[in-house]
Design a protein around this motif. Structure first.
Motif, PDB file in Angstrom:
ATOM      1  N   TYR A   1       4.892 109.723  46.663  1.00  0.00           N
ATOM      2  CA  TYR A   1       5.483 110.782  47.408  1.00  0.00           C
ATOM      3  C   TYR A   1       4.615 112.180  47.057  1.00  0.00           C
ATOM      4  O   TYR A   1       4.435 112.929  47.765  1.00  0.00           O
TER       5      TYR A   1
ATOM      6  N   HIS B   1      10.251 106.430  54.912  1.00  0.00           N
ATOM      7  CA  HIS B   1      10.469 107.249  53.789  1.00  0.00           C
ATOM      8  C   HIS B   1       9.918 106.719  52.401  1.00  0.00           C
ATOM      9  O   HIS B   1       9.611 105.474  52.662  1.00  0.00           O
ATOM     10  N   PHE B   2       9.621 107.607  51.533  1.00  0.00           N
ATOM     11  CA  PHE B   2       8.827 107.120  50.399  1.00  0.00           C
ATOM     12  C   PHE B   2      10.136 106.654  49.392  1.00  0.00           C
ATOM     13  O   PHE B   2      11.068 107.398  49.175  1.00  0.00           O
TER      14      PHE B   2
ATOM     15  N   ARG C   1       1.504 112.996  48.421  1.00  0.00           N
ATOM     16  CA  ARG C   1       1.402 113.019  49.617  1.00  0.00           C
ATOM     17  C   ARG C   1       1.908 114.571  50.002  1.00  0.00           C
ATOM     18  O   ARG C   1       1.302 115.514  50.782  1.00  0.00           O
ATOM     19  N   TRP C   2       3.000 114.953  49.277  1.00  0.00           N
ATOM     20  CA  TRP C   2       3.510 116.084  49.272  1.00  0.00           C
ATOM     21  C   TRP C   2       2.809 117.104  48.936  1.00  0.00           C
ATOM     22  O   TRP C   2       2.565 118.207  49.515  1.00  0.00           O
TER      23      TRP C   2
ATOM     24  N   CYS D   1       9.093 119.025  43.788  1.00  0.00           N
ATOM     25  CA  CYS D   1       8.895 117.951  44.555  1.00  0.00           C
ATOM     26  C   CYS D   1      10.202 117.098  44.560  1.00  0.00           C
ATOM     27  O   CYS D   1      10.263 116.274  45.515  1.00  0.00           O
TER      28      CYS D   1
ATOM     29  N   GLN E   1      14.566 113.635  51.423  1.00  0.00           N
ATOM     30  CA  GLN E   1      13.727 112.568  52.455  1.00  0.00           C
ATOM     31  C   GLN E   1      14.442 111.390  52.128  1.00  0.00           C
ATOM     32  O   GLN E   1      14.378 110.388  53.119  1.00  0.00           O
TER      33      GLN E   1
ATOM     34  N   PHE F   1      11.887 115.105  47.615  1.00  0.00           N
ATOM     35  CA  PHE F   1      11.829 113.575  47.744  1.00  0.00           C
ATOM     36  C   PHE F   1      13.177 113.042  47.680  1.00  0.00           C
ATOM     37  O   PHE F   1      13.451 112.190  48.620  1.00  0.00           O
TER      38      PHE F   1
ATOM     39  N   THR G   1       5.242 110.377  55.480  1.00  0.00           N
ATOM     40  CA  THR G   1       5.893 108.881  55.381  1.00  0.00           C
ATOM     41  C   THR G   1       4.857 107.820  55.036  1.00  0.00           C
ATOM     42  O   THR G   1       3.648 108.326  55.262  1.00  0.00           O
TER      43      THR G   1
END
Length: 457
Positions: free
Chosen positions: A152, A145-146, A155-156, A267, A274, A271, A139
Motif C-alpha cells: 500500500y 483494499h490493501f 502505491r500510496w 501513510c 482504507q 492505510f 487498490t
C-alpha cells in the motif's frame, strides 16, 4: 442570493478545506455549521479530554471565521434534522461535507442524504479531506483494499496529491441563521493535567516549529522514549485541525530521511482508513481471527486494573500508562509496548485495551485506535501476528538511561541507569524502600500461555 451549508465534522480548519472552497465557489453566502450530535454522547465517545480539545477547535474555528466576516453556527441535535433546519432557514440548495469511513459516518451520511433529498437539497461529499489519499483510490488487483502495509505504501507514494487550498479571505454568513454558544473547555471537568490546547492555530504553529527542529532527525529519534521527538500532531489530525494533504506535501518539500520516515507514519493513517472503509466491522471484530479465547473483564480483573493504573511491575509499561492519564496522550513506542503486554503477556482481549485508550486519548480515533490494537494483538494486518514485545528489552533499547521511566514512575526516581527497567533485581532492602509493585507475572509464563493459546507451543 444563493446559499450553501458546509457541515464541519472531522475537518475543523479553514486552510485546505475542499468542502468550504466548493461552497464558496458556487454560493454567495455560506453557513459554516457544526452539529453536536447526542448520539456521540450516547456512545460514550465525548470523553473529557476530547470534549475539551473539541471545544478549543470550535472556538478557534469561530474566531478565524469572524476575522473573515463570518461565524461558526453551532447546533445540538440529530445531525440530519439540524442540517435540514438550517438549510430551510437560509434557503440553501446544497450541503457540503467531508467523507468518512466509520459506521457512524456512513449512517450519518445516509440519513442526511435521505433528509435532504426529501426537500430537494443536494448533498456534496468530498474525498481527501480527512486523509491524504481517499480510501479506495488505490487498490490491489482482485481486492477492494490493501491488507498489507508495504505494498500500500508503494502505491500510496505514487498517487499524486492535490494542491493544498488557501484559507478563504472572506466568508459571508446569512444573518437569519441562528446557533448556540460554542462549548468551552472551562466547562469540562476531569481533564488530564497536561492536555494540550486544540485548534487549527495551535496545530499549525506546532507543525511549523516541529518541522524546523524535529522533522530533520525524526528517523533516528522517533522511537526514543525519553527524547520525546515525535510530532505530537495526532490530535490535530484526528480533529482535522490540520490537513493531512498539506502536512504530507510540506514534509515532502523539506525532504530527507526524517521527512520520509514521517510521511510513512502518515501513510499508516490512510492505510487504516482504507481497511476500515472496506471492512467496517473491524472496529469491533477481529480483522483476521486467530481462534483466541481471550481473558475478559471478570477472569482477568486484577491484571486489567493493574495495567490501567500503571502498576504492573514492569516500569516501561507503567510509565506509558501513567503518561496516558496525565497527558491524554502516549508516545507511539509506548503504545506498542503496553498493548503487547496486555494482549500477549496478559492475554487479555484487545477490545478492553482499545476502550481504555479511547477513554483518555485526545487523539482517540476509532479507525487508527482499533486497527493499531488489532495490529499489536495479531488479529489485524501485521504480517508477523505472533510477535511479542519484551518490555524489559524494549525499555533498555528505547529508554536506555531510564529517563522516560523515572519521569513517569517517581517510585523509581532513585534507581540509576538501565537498572530501572528491572527493579526486582535490586537488593531486597533497596526494593522494599521503593514502594513499587513486584511484576504481575513472569514474562516467560506469559509467553508460554500466549504461545499455547495460539497453538505455537
Amino acid at each position: 442570493m444563493t446559499v450553501a451549508v458546509v457541515l464541519f465534522t472531522s475537518d475543523l480548519r479553514l486552510h485546505d478545506h475542499p468542502p468550504l472552497r466548493a461552497a464558496l465557489d458556487t454560493a454567495a453566502e455560506v453557513v459554516p455549521l457544526f452539529v453536536r450530535d447526542p448520539a456521540v454522547h450516547a456512545a460514550g465517545f465525548d470523553v473529557p479530554n476530547r470534549a475539551a480539545f473539541l471545544a478549543d477547535c470550535l472556538a478557534d474555528l469561530d474566531a478565524s471565521l469572524r476575522r473573515r466576516g463570518g461565524r461558526l453556527v453551532v447546533r445540538t441535535g440529530p445531525v440530519a434534522r439540524e442540517v435540514r433546519a438550517v438549510a430551510d432557514a437560509c434557503g440553501a440548495r446544497e450541503v457540503h461535507m467531508a467523507a468518512g469511513v466509520t459506521g457512524y459516518a456512513h449512517r450519518r451520511e445516509e440519513r442526511l442524504r435521505k433528509e435532504l433529498d426529501a426537500c430537494g437539497v443536494a448533498l456534496r461529499v468530498h474525498d481527501s479531506v480527512v486523509t491524504a489519499v481517499a480510501p479506495g483510490a488505490v487498490t490491489p488487483s482482485g481486492s477492494d483494499h490493501f491488507a498489507v502495509f508495504t505494498p500500500y505504501l508503494r502505491r500510496w507514494s505514487e498517487e499524486p496529491l492535490r494542491d493544498p487550498l488557501p484559507a478563504p479571505r472572506a466568508v459571508r454568513v446569512p444573518e437569519a441563521v441562528r446557533g448556540e454558544q460554542p462549548p468551552s473547555r472551562a466547562r469540562v471537568a476531569d481533564l488530564s493535567p497536561e492536555l494540550p490546547a486544540g485548534g487549527e492555530s495551535a496545530g499549525r504553529d506546532r507543525f511549523a516549529r516541529w518541522a524546523d527542529t524535529g522533522l530533520p532527525r525524526y528517523e533516528e529519534r522517533h522511537d526514543d522514549l525519553a527524547r520525546d521527538a515525535t510530532s505530537r500532531l495526532s490530535p490535530y489530525l484526528h480533529f482535522g485541525a490540520l490537513s493531512p494533504v498539506e502536512v504530507v506535501r510540506r514534509a515532502r518539500e523539506r525532504g530527507g530521511a526524517g521527512a520520509d520516515a514521517f510521511v510513512r507514519q502518515l501513510c499508516w493513517r490512510d492505510f487504516h482508513h482504507q481497511v476500515l472503509a472496506a471492512r467496517p466491522e473491524a472496529s469491533v471484530q477481529d480483522y483476521r481471527t486467530r481462534g483466541d479465547r481471550w481473558r475478559g473483564e471478570e477472569e482477568a480483573a486484577e491484571d486489567i486494573a493493574a495495567w490501567r493504573e500503571g502498576r504492573t511491575g514492569y516500569p516501561v509499561v507503567d510509565a506509558g500508562m501513567r503518561q496516558l492519564r496525565h497527558e491524554g496522550w502516549m508516545h507511539n513506542r509506548a503504545r506498542l509496548l503496553v498493548a503487547s503486554f496486555l494482549t500477549k503477556t496478559l492475554y487479555v482481549d484487545w477490545r478492553i485495551g482499545a476502550r481504555h485508550f479511547l477513554r483518555f486519548l485526545v487523539d482517540g480515533d476509532l479507525v487508527n485506535n482499533q486497527l493499531n490494537w488489532q495490529w499489536v494483538a495479531g488479529t489485524g494486518t501485521d504480517t508477523r501476528p505472533h510477535r511479542v514485545l519484551n518490555p524489559v528489552l524494549q525499555g533498555k533499547r528505547h529508554d536506555p538511561d531510564g529517563t522516560y521511566v523515572r519521569r513517569w514512575v517517581p517510585e523509581l526516581a532513585d534507581v540509576g541507569g538501565a537498572a530501572v527497567h528491572e527493579p526486582w533485581r535490586l537488593p531486597q532492602d533497596d526494593r522494599a524502600r521503593l514502594r513499587y509493585p513486584a511484576p504481575l507475572l513472569d514474562l516467560g509464563e506469559g509467553l508460554a500461555r500466549f504461545r499455547q493459546a495460539r497453538g505455537r507451543d
